[in-house]
Design a protein around this motif. Structure first.
Motif, mmCIF file in Angstrom:
data_model
loop_
_atom_site.group_PDB
_atom_site.id
_atom_site.type_symbol
_atom_site.label_atom_id
_atom_site.label_comp_id
_atom_site.label_asym_id
_atom_site.label_seq_id
_atom_site.Cartn_x
_atom_site.Cartn_y
_atom_site.Cartn_z
ATOM 1 N N HIS A 24 -16.963 -16.710 0.122
ATOM 2 C CA HIS A 24 -17.817 -15.785 0.886
ATOM 3 C C HIS A 24 -17.698 -16.071 2.377
ATOM 4 C CE1 HIS A 24 -21.939 -13.592 1.179
ATOM 5 N NE2 HIS A 24 -21.300 -13.511 2.335
ATOM 6 N N HIS A 50 -16.782 -14.136 6.474
ATOM 7 C CA HIS A 50 -16.622 -12.920 7.290
ATOM 8 C C HIS A 50 -15.573 -13.191 8.361
ATOM 9 C CE1 HIS A 50 -20.213 -10.925 5.572
ATOM 10 N NE2 HIS A 50 -20.621 -12.175 5.413
ATOM 11 N N ARG A 73 -14.242 -10.594 10.194
ATOM 12 C CA ARG A 73 -14.584 -9.618 11.253
ATOM 13 C C ARG A 73 -13.472 -8.664 11.651
ATOM 14 N NH1 ARG A 73 -19.658 -10.230 10.021
ATOM 15 N NH2 ARG A 73 -20.767 -11.927 11.052
ATOM 16 N N ASN A 128 -17.462 -6.039 5.244
ATOM 17 C CA ASN A 128 -18.321 -5.348 6.229
ATOM 18 C C ASN A 128 -17.727 -5.428 7.633
ATOM 19 O OD1 ASN A 128 -18.901 -8.112 6.438
ATOM 20 N ND2 ASN A 128 -21.038 -7.785 7.003
ATOM 21 N N ASP A 140 -21.564 -6.597 0.757
ATOM 22 C CA ASP A 140 -22.249 -7.682 1.474
ATOM 23 C C ASP A 140 -22.631 -7.253 2.893
ATOM 24 O OD1 ASP A 140 -23.383 -10.239 1.752
ATOM 25 O OD2 ASP A 140 -21.683 -10.815 2.993
ATOM 26 N N GLY A 141 -23.821 -7.695 3.277
ATOM 27 C CA GLY A 141 -24.419 -7.258 4.537
ATOM 28 C C GLY A 141 -25.634 -6.404 4.231
ATOM 29 N N HIS A 177 -25.008 -8.806 -2.607
ATOM 30 C CA HIS A 177 -25.964 -9.168 -1.561
ATOM 31 C C HIS A 177 -27.284 -8.562 -2.018
ATOM 32 C CE1 HIS A 177 -27.378 -9.387 2.781
ATOM 33 N NE2 HIS A 177 -28.230 -8.513 2.254
ATOM 34 N N ASN A 198 -29.106 -14.225 7.195
ATOM 35 C CA ASN A 198 -29.593 -13.454 6.069
ATOM 36 C C ASN A 198 -28.891 -13.926 4.794
ATOM 37 O OD1 ASN A 198 -30.904 -11.539 4.593
ATOM 38 N ND2 ASN A 198 -29.780 -9.792 5.417
ATOM 39 N N ASP A 230 -20.575 -18.519 3.715
ATOM 40 C CA ASP A 230 -21.043 -17.282 4.355
ATOM 41 C C ASP A 230 -20.797 -17.372 5.877
ATOM 42 O OD1 ASP A 230 -22.053 -14.782 4.799
ATOM 43 O OD2 ASP A 230 -24.141 -15.285 4.358
ATOM 44 N N HIS A 262 -20.893 -14.554 15.231
ATOM 45 C CA HIS A 262 -21.358 -13.550 16.184
ATOM 46 C C HIS A 262 -21.190 -14.135 17.580
ATOM 47 C CE1 HIS A 262 -23.028 -10.912 13.124
ATOM 48 N NE2 HIS A 262 -23.642 -11.943 12.566
ATOM 49 N N PHE A 300 -27.932 -11.204 12.264
ATOM 50 C CA PHE A 300 -28.064 -12.312 11.322
ATOM 51 C C PHE A 300 -26.721 -13.002 11.119
ATOM 52 C CE2 PHE A 300 -31.463 -9.392 10.051
ATOM 53 C CZ PHE A 300 -32.516 -10.239 9.723
ATOM 54 N N GLY A 301 -26.726 -14.329 10.990
ATOM 55 C CA GLY A 301 -25.506 -15.020 10.572
ATOM 56 C C GLY A 301 -25.194 -16.242 11.399
HETATM 57 N N1 LIG Z 1 -25.269 -13.703 6.284
HETATM 58 C C1 LIG Z 1 -25.562 -13.156 7.431
HETATM 59 O O1 LIG Z 1 -26.550 -13.537 8.050
HETATM 60 N N2 LIG Z 1 -24.789 -12.202 7.985
HETATM 61 C C2 LIG Z 1 -23.628 -11.593 7.423
HETATM 62 C C3 LIG Z 1 -23.962 -10.557 6.392
HETATM 63 C C4 LIG Z 1 -24.331 -11.125 5.043
HETATM 64 O O2 LIG Z 1 -23.748 -12.092 4.570
HETATM 65 O O3 LIG Z 1 -25.221 -10.542 4.388
HETATM 66 C C5 LIG Z 1 -22.827 -10.968 8.544
HETATM 67 O O4 LIG Z 1 -21.933 -10.154 8.269
HETATM 68 O O5 LIG Z 1 -23.057 -11.319 9.703
#
Ligand SMILES: NC(=O)N[C@@H](CC(=O)O)C(=O)O
Ligand SMILES: [Zn+2]
Ligand SMILES: [Zn+2]
Length: 427
Positions: free
Chosen positions: A62, A64, A66, A96, A155-156, A182, A281, A308, A312, A326-327
């Motif tokens: 899991h 991201h 981007r 996402n 997810d997201g 999610h 999140n 996860d 950002h 979130f993240g």
């Molecule tokens: N986990 C998070 O806080 N953010 C994730 C989205 C997700 O995993 O739900 C994201 O894409 O930034």
């Protein structure tokens, strides 16, 4: 010419032992007990792993990356660099992005980029459950699978409609691929940035209640029972979710689940103030929930650890607790955090932690990685268990450094990462 990794500590069914491992032609050619002495290394390269852990390459189901669309946060190039530095050799990336990964073309785009710019790390894409992750219309699972998607997730966001989720499960089941969920009921969230509880009350913030997660977990377990799909729960954070998953497993349903390092280590009581590096999140929950997820992974209710990894930019996180996204990033701290908090303290064995980040995720998702065995691809991570180092977000290879763990003094830092016999990162 092959490579001998000499005198490393390995953990396996037989317990801990010192071994020599010969890597040749991308695979593990031979594993030899170090007690029998040094092998003949002539004609081979050698890596001295004495005093270090030699683990299967870490597997993170899991993350991201981007790309496409949010290259200011991370790219496939920077994300895989960061993963390799964290010891990860296989990562599964969430759809996402912008555009989201809901077409054959976007799946192929990610796979192509990963091949050319992925630093040798194995990148496995998920496809969206619904077009644009809007929850209105299913994507073409058959075509996405054909293109290389290894499962389906929005997810997201949570899939709000039970009928949509049930249709998705039936479709995924017919293709023998998992649904990765999610779990979040939007009617119970309403724009809250942190969990319902002590921190939210103190700062006069709206809170995300535990039920917003667990209601989806409960609903989806019933739908998984009805459809027989492999249903996998993302980033479990609440006591109630753990309870529901435990019961589903007792009943024999095909349900698996993951937990993140931050939910095992931090509660809302640890949040120092209105700093968005503590915003993710699901949110950090109560100490009681932290205990529940720890017990969940210990008794096998939660199958695997994932990061996860959710980068950002500093500008985005500077918008503050209410407005920031979130993240948090995760690759470069995951193993040291869990090693220091759970293995060094004597609560978990080293083998338990390694399994939860290697063979367990490989088994849950049916991947031919995550084990040190003759004949398997030589995906190997060498980890220094001795040296203590502070987390330095400025030194992350990720394009982003949004972490709540800056300054934490940790042990268990990866020093060399090998994928298919090639070194993809070393200190
Ligand atoms: N986990 C998070 O806080 N953010 C994730 C989205 C997700 O995993 O739900 C994201 O894409 O930034
Ligand atoms: Zn999520
Ligand atoms: Zn995520």
């Amino acid at each position: 010419m092959g490579t001998w990794i000499l005198n490393g500590l390995t953990v396996g069914r037989e317990g801990q032992s010192q071994r020599h491992i010969l890597v040749d032609n991308g695979s593990i050619k031979q594993i030899a007990d170090a007690a029998a002495g040094l092998p003949d290394t002539s004609g081979h390269e050698t890596i001295d792993a004495a005093g270090k852990l030699v683990a299967p390459g870490l597997v993170d189901m899991h993350v991201h990356l981007r790309e496409p669309g949010f290259e200011h946060k991370e790219t496939i190039a920077t994300g895989t660099r960061s993963a390799a530095k964290g010891g990860f050799t296989t990562i599964a990336c969430m759809p996402n992005t912008r555009p989201v990964i809901d077409t054959v073309d976007t799946v192929k785009y990610v796979l192509d980029k990963a091949r050319t710019e992925g630093n040798g790390v194995r990148v496995l894409p998920y496809g969206c459950i619904t077009k644009n992750e809007l929850g209105r219309e299913l994507t073409d699972f058959t075509a996405l699978k054909e293109a290389g998607a290894i499962g389906f997730t929005d997810d997201g966001v949570g899939v709000q409609s039970a009928q949509m989720m049930k249709d998705a499960m039936a479709f995924a089941k017919s293709l023998d691929l998992p649904i990765i969920a999610h779990c979040e009921d939007n009617t119970l969230v309403e724009g809250a940035p942190v969990t319902e509880g002590a921190f939210a009350r103190k700062h006069g913030l709206k809170g995300i209640p535990n039920e917003s997660e667990a209601i989806h977990v409960g609903r989806d377990i019933l739908l998984a029972e009805a459809t027989g799909v492999h249903y996998h729960v993302c980033h479990v954070s609440t006591e109630q979710s753990v309870r529901l998953i435990r019961q589903a497993k007792q009943l024999g349903f095909r349900v698996t689940a993951e937990v993140c390092p931050h939910h095992l280590i931090l509660s809302d009581e640890d949040i120092p103030g209105l700093d968005a590096n503590w915003k993710m999140n699901p949110p950090l929950r109560s100490p009681r929930d932290v205990q529940a997820v720890i017990e969940g992974i210990e008794d096998g209710t939660l199958d695997i650890v994932v990061t996860d990894h959710a980068p950002h930019s500093a500008e985005e996180k500077a918008k503050g607790m209410m407005l920031a996204p979130f993240g948090i990033v995760g690759f470069e701290t995951a193993f040291p955090l869990l090693y220091t908090k759970f293995v060094k303290t004597g609560r978990w064995t080293l083998r338990f932690l390694v399994e939860k980040m290697t063979s367990a995720p490989a088994e849950v998702f049916g991947l031919p990685y995550g084990r040190l065995e003759e004949g398997l691809p030589a995906d190997i991570t060498i980890i220094d268990l001795e040296t203590e180092r502070a987390v330095d977000p400025a030194s992350f290879l990720s394009k982003s450094n949004n972490t709540p763990f800056g300054g934490w003094k940790l042990h268990g830092w990866p020093v060399l990462t090998m994928v298919g016999g090639s070194v993809v990162w070393s200190e």
